[in-house]
Write a protein that holds these residues in place. Structure first.
Motif, PDB file in Angstrom:
ATOM      1  N   LYS A 259       0.836  -1.200   0.000  1.00  0.00           N
ATOM      2  CA  LYS A 259       0.000   0.000   0.000  1.00  0.00           C
ATOM      3  C   LYS A 259       0.872   1.252   0.000  1.00  0.00           C
ATOM      4  CE  LYS A 259      -3.685  -2.275   2.685  1.00  0.00           C
ATOM      5  NZ  LYS A 259      -4.518  -2.187   3.923  1.00  0.00           N
ATOM      6  N   ASN A 260       0.760   2.032  -1.063  1.00  0.00           N
ATOM      7  CA  ASN A 260       1.382   3.366  -1.148  1.00  0.00           C
ATOM      8  C   ASN A 260       2.860   3.365  -0.789  1.00  0.00           C
ATOM      9  OD1 ASN A 260      -1.650   4.023   0.323  1.00  0.00           O
ATOM     10  ND2 ASN A 260      -1.222   4.833  -1.718  1.00  0.00           N
ATOM     11  N   ALA A 261       3.603   2.398  -1.301  1.00  0.00           N
ATOM     12  CA  ALA A 261       5.045   2.312  -1.033  1.00  0.00           C
ATOM     13  C   ALA A 261       5.775   3.456  -1.730  1.00  0.00           C
ATOM     14  CB  ALA A 261       5.586   0.968  -1.509  1.00  0.00           C
ATOM     15  N   PHE A 262       6.728   4.060  -0.995  1.00  0.00           N
ATOM     16  CA  PHE A 262       7.433   5.238  -1.513  1.00  0.00           C
ATOM     17  C   PHE A 262       8.909   5.148  -1.139  1.00  0.00           C
ATOM     18  CE2 PHE A 262       9.144   9.504  -0.700  1.00  0.00           C
ATOM     19  CZ  PHE A 262       8.946  10.111  -1.931  1.00  0.00           C
ATOM     20  N   LYS A 263       9.775   5.437  -2.108  1.00  0.00           N
ATOM     21  CA  LYS A 263      11.212   5.505  -1.878  1.00  0.00           C
ATOM     22  C   LYS A 263      11.746   6.695  -2.654  1.00  0.00           C
ATOM     23  CE  LYS A 263      15.399   4.018  -0.682  1.00  0.00           C
ATOM     24  NZ  LYS A 263      15.857   4.064   0.711  1.00  0.00           N
ATOM     25  N   THR A 264      12.319   7.657  -1.951  1.00  0.00           N
ATOM     26  CA  THR A 264      12.762   8.901  -2.574  1.00  0.00           C
ATOM     27  C   THR A 264      13.688   8.638  -3.763  1.00  0.00           C
ATOM     28  OG1 THR A 264      12.659  10.013  -0.425  1.00  0.00           O
ATOM     29  CG2 THR A 264      13.908  11.110  -2.158  1.00  0.00           C
ATOM     30  N   GLY A 265      13.336   9.211  -4.899  1.00  0.00           N
ATOM     31  CA  GLY A 265      14.159   9.117  -6.094  1.00  0.00           C
ATOM     32  C   GLY A 265      14.066   7.789  -6.830  1.00  0.00           C
ATOM     33  N   LYS A 266      13.265   6.841  -6.303  1.00  0.00           N
ATOM     34  CA  LYS A 266      13.198   5.509  -6.916  1.00  0.00           C
ATOM     35  C   LYS A 266      11.782   5.172  -7.396  1.00  0.00           C
ATOM     36  CE  LYS A 266      17.535   4.604  -6.001  1.00  0.00           C
ATOM     37  NZ  LYS A 266      18.554   4.512  -7.074  1.00  0.00           N
ATOM     38  N   PHE A 267      10.799   5.273  -6.496  1.00  0.00           N
ATOM     39  CA  PHE A 267       9.414   4.970  -6.878  1.00  0.00           C
ATOM     40  C   PHE A 267       8.463   5.640  -5.895  1.00  0.00           C
ATOM     41  CE2 PHE A 267      11.128   1.413  -4.384  1.00  0.00           C
ATOM     42  CZ  PHE A 267      10.247   1.389  -3.303  1.00  0.00           C
ATOM     43  N   LYS A 268       7.202   5.745  -6.294  1.00  0.00           N
ATOM     44  CA  LYS A 268       6.217   6.386  -5.412  1.00  0.00           C
ATOM     45  C   LYS A 268       4.829   5.792  -5.653  1.00  0.00           C
ATOM     46  CE  LYS A 268       5.569  10.256  -8.666  1.00  0.00           C
ATOM     47  NZ  LYS A 268       5.626  11.723  -8.826  1.00  0.00           N
ATOM     48  N   ASP A 269       4.038   5.799  -4.590  1.00  0.00           N
ATOM     49  CA  ASP A 269       2.629   5.382  -4.634  1.00  0.00           C
ATOM     50  C   ASP A 269       2.450   4.001  -5.281  1.00  0.00           C
ATOM     51  OD1 ASP A 269      -0.036   5.745  -4.018  1.00  0.00           O
ATOM     52  OD2 ASP A 269      -0.512   6.624  -5.971  1.00  0.00           O
ATOM     53  N   ILE A 270       3.277   3.046  -4.863  1.00  0.00           N
ATOM     54  CA  ILE A 270       3.173   1.695  -5.411  1.00  0.00           C
ATOM     55  C   ILE A 270       2.188   0.897  -4.568  1.00  0.00           C
ATOM     56  CG2 ILE A 270       4.412  -0.450  -5.910  1.00  0.00           C
ATOM     57  CD1 ILE A 270       5.184   1.877  -7.749  1.00  0.00           C
TER      58      ILE A 270
END
Length: 493
Positions: A259-270
């Motif tokens: 739910k809403n996985a986020f990693k700065t500079g890599k991916f967002k809202d997964i």
């Protein structure tokens, strides 16, 4: 440059690897060299460049008997080798890797950094590569490292280039650009030995094909005179009726929800979920964020925010141990540096993820561990003399099988497969596909990242396409095509 290798023999210890191989490369041709993992393809080319010395046989270059003492001498004489296992120094910059051992200097003997940057930028432009030259190579993805290796070989201005699985870590866009470069090299008279297990590539760019099996030359033919089934039959000595085994997916309960996985500079809202027995294919261009998402789910890189739920329970995954405790396994795309301990035996590598079952009282039961390894070696048809052989001595494809074997039989809920068939021959690919089906029949959910669109289409129950760190769209097995996947991968609707 014309090369003839006649009646080449080579053994390592008591293990015969080549037993009378013949191979011929003509001026300005693209010659495919194919065979199952362990057939001897890479060994033959390593003998050509002097990395290994033949036991017997003859090598003629432009009609003259020629033997190189080492790869450096071969390179000086116009033969370059792009190896399947990447030779990138992680703590050096991209620029330093490109010119290692071939540094440009000024008249005063100082490094001519400006000249090296100009040459590197020119080669990267031809390959449509945008990696910063001052970036440490260790920060690059496997695909980016592959492009560095390709650029490095092209800058030698070789007359013969051996390419061993050059597209294994590349996406469709990078492969298309590489093929354009290969076509231009051919026009300039450069000869290329093209080792690949991707049949579509062979029939797209190659002029002739030599098939090897069990250390012998089986046949050499012009590409128009053969077809997929004929090549497979010669490679494996049997007919493979279907390229991808049939799947009968019966959806079970949701075993993983992100739910809403986020990693700065890599991916967002997964956000996505996967059910027991389901295979979800993750597609997208190199650098889109596919691998980064999987690394975060396994705890190799921490999420900045978001939730992960396994079988209805929220789990905190801070490291791989947390992931394994939650029932998540991970087959990395980089088997050499992350998937194996190369100096460990096959048996020890297979047991790493499940040591407690072999050491119930703190002492490893060798007999039990050996029986487990021998069973998997037989099941996956790993070519080796014994389970005590160091993993380093295996071919790339057989190393990949050992990486996958680590996760079998330890009660996983979710198995992440990042490029599971990279560098694996057509027969071994099918064995891996059957194994994936067996795992899903036991209720294991599989997340599969693959750059091979036929593989994504052939094995996935659903497909999620990642574009610039976001899920660009979802496709069912019925509606997915190569065109629809590439549309989403490039930001289309």
């Amino acid at each position: 440059m014309r090369i003839e290798m006649k009646d080449i023999y080579k053994s390592f210890g008591t293990n015969p690897v080549l037993t009378g191989v013949d191979f011929e490369l003509q001026d300005g041709e693209i010659h495919a060299l194919m065979g199952e993992n362990g057939a001897g393809k890479s060994t033959l080319m390593n003998i050509l460049i002097g990395l290994h010395q033949r036991d017997s046989g003859t090598i003629l270059i432009d009609g003259r008997e020629t033997y190189f003492a080492n790869p450096k001498e071969a390179e000086r004489n116009g033969i370059a080798f792009i190896h399947q296992e990447l030779n990138v120094w992680p703590d050096m910059t991209v620029l330093e890797n490109l010119f290692i051992g071939k540094e440009r200097t000024t008249a005063l003997g100082l490094l001519n950094t400006n000249e090296m940057k100009a040459l590197a930028n020119e080669q990267f432009r031809k390959l449509s590569v945008t990696i910063p030259l001052n970036q440490e190579a260790g920060e690059c993805s496997v695909g980016e490292k592959q492009m560095i290796e390709i650029a490095k070989a092209l800058m030698t201005h070789a007359q013969v280039i051996v390419m061993d699985e050059p597209t294994a870590a590349l996406t469709e866009r990078e492969i298309k650009k590489l093929f354009e470069v290969i076509a231009s090299l051919k026009k300039e008279g450069v000869s290329i030995v093209y080792i690949s297990h991707r049949m579509e590539e062979i029939f797209t760019i190659c002029d002739r094909i030599t098939v090897m099996r069990d250390g012998k030359t089986i046949d050499t033919q012009a590409i128009p005179d053969t077809d997929f089934d004929d090549v497979v039959r010669k490679m494996v000595g049997r007919q493979l009726t279907d390229r991808f085994p049939q799947r009968a997916f019966q959806p079970g309960e949701v075993v993983l929800e992100v739910k809403n996985a986020f990693k700065t500079g890599k991916f967002k809202d997964i956000s996505f979920s996967v059910r027991a027995g389901e295979i979800i294919g993750f597609s997208g261009l190199m650098g889109s964020g596919r691998t980064e998402i999987m690394r975060a789910l396994f705890g190799l890189d921490a999420l900045d925010s978001g939730e992960v739920w396994v079988r209805g329970q929220q789990v905190a995954i801070r490291n791989p141990h947390d992931a394994m405790q939650a029932g998540i396994g991970f087959v990395t795309e980089d088997r050499k540096d992350e998937g194996l301990i190369l100096d460990f035996s096959i048996r020890d590598n297979m047991a790493l993820t499940n040591l407690s079952s072999f050491a119930p009282k703190g002492v490893i039961l060798d007999k039990k561990e050996k029986e487990f390894a021998d069973l998997l070696i037989q099941r996956l048809q790993i070519k080796t003399e014994s389970s005590s052989t160091p993993a380093r001595q295996l071919s790339g494809g057989n190393q990949q099988k050992v990486v996958i074997a680590k996760w079998i039989g330890i009660g996983l809920s979710v198995l992440i497969l990042d490029e599971p068939t990279r560098g694996v021959d057509v027969g071994a690919k099918r064995e891996i596909y059957h194994l994936m089906n067996e795992l899903t029949e036991r209720g294991v959910a599989i997340l599969m990242v693959s750059s091979e669109l036929p593989e994504v289409l052939g094995m996935s129950d659903r497909i999620l396409v990642v574009h610039e760190g976001e899920i660009g769209g979802e496709l069912s097995r019925q509606e997915a095509t190569q065109e629809s996947i590439m549309t989403l991968a490039t930001g289309g609707q």
